[in-house]
Enzyme design. Sequence first.
Site, PDB file in Angstrom:
ATOM      1  N   HIS A  18       0.844  -1.206   0.000  1.00 49.52           N
ATOM      2  CA  HIS A  18       0.000   0.000   0.000  1.00 49.52           C
ATOM      3  C   HIS A  18       0.874   1.249   0.000  1.00 49.52           C
ATOM      4  CE1 HIS A  18      -3.997   1.943   1.202  1.00 49.52           C
ATOM      5  NE2 HIS A  18      -3.129   2.939   1.102  1.00 49.52           N
ATOM      6  N   HIS A  20       1.174   5.017  -2.460  1.00 44.59           N
ATOM      7  CA  HIS A  20       0.649   5.817  -3.579  1.00 44.59           C
ATOM      8  C   HIS A  20       1.809   6.411  -4.363  1.00 44.59           C
ATOM      9  CE1 HIS A  20      -3.672   5.992  -2.252  1.00 44.59           C
ATOM     10  NE2 HIS A  20      -3.097   5.586  -1.135  1.00 44.59           N
ATOM     11  N   HIS A 216      -9.840   1.343   0.182  1.00 39.42           N
ATOM     12  CA  HIS A 216      -9.551   2.147   1.371  1.00 39.42           C
ATOM     13  C   HIS A 216     -10.830   2.182   2.217  1.00 39.42           C
ATOM     14  CE1 HIS A 216      -6.160   3.792  -0.881  1.00 39.42           C
ATOM     15  NE2 HIS A 216      -5.758   4.416   0.209  1.00 39.42           N
ATOM     16  N   GLU A 219     -10.384   3.709   7.521  1.00 41.90           N
ATOM     17  CA  GLU A 219      -9.182   4.495   7.846  1.00 41.90           C
ATOM     18  C   GLU A 219      -9.652   5.619   8.775  1.00 41.90           C
ATOM     19  OE1 GLU A 219      -7.527   6.557   4.452  1.00 41.90           O
ATOM     20  OE2 GLU A 219      -5.621   6.960   5.461  1.00 41.90           O
ATOM     21  N   HIS A 240      -5.933   0.070   5.097  1.00 46.14           N
ATOM     22  CA  HIS A 240      -6.008   0.576   6.485  1.00 46.14           C
ATOM     23  C   HIS A 240      -6.921  -0.312   7.348  1.00 46.14           C
ATOM     24  CE1 HIS A 240      -3.827   4.220   5.217  1.00 46.14           C
ATOM     25  NE2 HIS A 240      -4.603   4.184   4.156  1.00 46.14           N
ATOM     26  N   ASP A 298       2.394   4.251   2.567  1.00 42.89           N
ATOM     27  CA  ASP A 298       1.248   5.036   2.084  1.00 42.89           C
ATOM     28  C   ASP A 298       1.679   6.230   1.214  1.00 42.89           C
ATOM     29  OD1 ASP A 298      -1.437   5.486   1.734  1.00 42.89           O
ATOM     30  OD2 ASP A 298      -1.814   6.284   3.731  1.00 42.89           O
TER      31      ASP A 298
HETATM   32  O1  NOS Z   1      -4.365   7.417   2.934  1.00 47.78           O
HETATM   33  C1  NOS Z   1      -5.082   7.725   1.974  1.00 47.78           C
HETATM   34  N1  NOS Z   1      -6.421   7.597   2.043  1.00 47.78           N
HETATM   35  C2  NOS Z   1      -7.261   7.914   1.040  1.00 47.78           C
HETATM   36  N2  NOS Z   1      -6.825   8.403  -0.129  1.00 47.78           N
HETATM   37  C3  NOS Z   1      -5.482   8.572  -0.273  1.00 47.78           C
HETATM   38  C4  NOS Z   1      -4.574   8.243   0.741  1.00 47.78           C
HETATM   39  N3  NOS Z   1      -3.333   8.534   0.286  1.00 47.78           N
HETATM   40  C5  NOS Z   1      -3.472   9.016  -0.966  1.00 47.78           C
HETATM   41  N4  NOS Z   1      -4.769   9.054  -1.307  1.00 47.78           N
HETATM   42  C6  NOS Z   1      -5.378   9.537  -2.560  1.00 47.78           C
HETATM   43  O2  NOS Z   1      -5.153   8.568  -3.570  1.00 47.78           O
HETATM   44  C7  NOS Z   1      -4.841   9.242  -4.781  1.00 47.78           C
HETATM   45  C8  NOS Z   1      -4.220   8.293  -5.772  1.00 47.78           C
HETATM   46  O3  NOS Z   1      -2.970   7.875  -5.391  1.00 47.78           O
HETATM   47  C9  NOS Z   1      -3.989  10.388  -4.280  1.00 47.78           C
HETATM   48  O4  NOS Z   1      -3.884  11.409  -5.247  1.00 47.78           O
HETATM   49  C10 NOS Z   1      -4.755  10.835  -3.060  1.00 47.78           C
HETATM   50  O5  NOS Z   1      -5.809  11.693  -3.435  1.00 47.78           O
END
Ligand code: NOS
Length: 380
Positions: A18, A20, A216, A219, A240, A298
């Site tokens: 996980h 991004h 997701h 969380e 999460h 993350d």
């Molecule tokens: O922890 C998180 N929770 C929810 N959305 C997230 C988290 N981290 C990043 N992104 C979202 O996922 C998109 C694609 O990668 C990111 O641009 C952000 O808006």
Amino acid sequence: MAGNCVEVAFNKPKVELHVHLDGTIRPETILDVAKKRGMALPTDSAEDLARLCMLCKPATLTEFLCKFHHFMHVIAGDREAIKRVAYEFVETKAKEGVLYVEVRYSPHLLANTEVDPIPWSQKEGDLTPDEVVDLVNRGLRAGENTFRIKARSILCCMRHMPNWSMEVVELCKKYRHSGVVAIDLAGDESLNCEAHPGHRKAFEEAVRSGVHRTVHAGEVGPASVVKEAVEVLKAERIGHGYRTLEDRTLYEQLLKKNMHFEVCPMSSKLTGACDPDFTKHPLIRFKEDKANYSLNTDDPLIFNTTLDVDYSITQKYMNFTEKEFKRLNINAAKSSFLPEKEKKDLLNRLFDAYGMKKPALKGGTENSRDIQLIMSTHSE
Ligand SMILES: O=c1[nH]cnc2c1ncn2[C@@H]1O[C@H](CO)[C@@H](O)[C@H]1O
């Protein structure tokens, strides 16, 4: 805990599930690309830019998501930049001792045409979400060849953009043989507790066409989001999932199902998802219950972290041992979205690296408790 902590809690090959892509971009790369594109940024110092993008103290998920506005307009719409970010990502993970990684992103958030609305106030250009996926695939592949680790990708639907989701699943199908292994639903679940029909339709199509699914959930949103992710969206893993613990029945069901939780310790503190006191973290309960979970960064750009920081947190505040690190990485490999044969190869590489005898794996069907057995029959 500082981002550039020197202590290495687990100096053995790891699996990360996980992370991004757009939360992992190097500040130096953002500056470089901005310069090439003639874009003005508030600073030309990498440290200052890093500070601007970083969350230093616990905030909310909504505040955290606003951080992407500082840099996404620089990378989005630029072919060379997108490929470079993917390539550099693999380099970073190789340096962190990651053997296999699944990296996620929204193709739409990096495009500047055939996306409605065009994100980050960009002018319309000619980079489609489809081509974004191709560029990331090529960047990851080049990185794999140079840094000798394996990287696959997951395409994100965004909670606030249900009209993009059908296209996301179609891209997963189109690129399933070029590195894309699954679909995800990301974004602000605190504002969108129930999945929009647009997402539901996309996940139905994912099930129908055999595309793997992670969501997701739990969380910052309640346990009901996790329940929906599993029962309606047919998630095979939960991003999460901390608030699952608020619904005992659901938690027990998920333990029984051997559901995989993609846990991100530092992230959970800084997004306000969990109590900032790590000694009260839901992960402690997951560990005690021998749940199936992984440890992940993350968005290391925004949390100013590395994977070692997340491992160190669990060692320092949650009494994680080498044995638990091995167990969780084996579970991560087993819960990866790789085809069975590649999964077995990955597991064998971990068993070798961990000095454990290879058990006779029967097609990847063992659950977390089987791994437990394997762990207990092999001395450290
Ligand atoms: O922890 C998180 N929770 C929810 N959305 C997230 C988290 N981290 C990043 N992104 C979202 O996922 C998109 C694609 O990668 C990111 O641009 C952000 O808006």
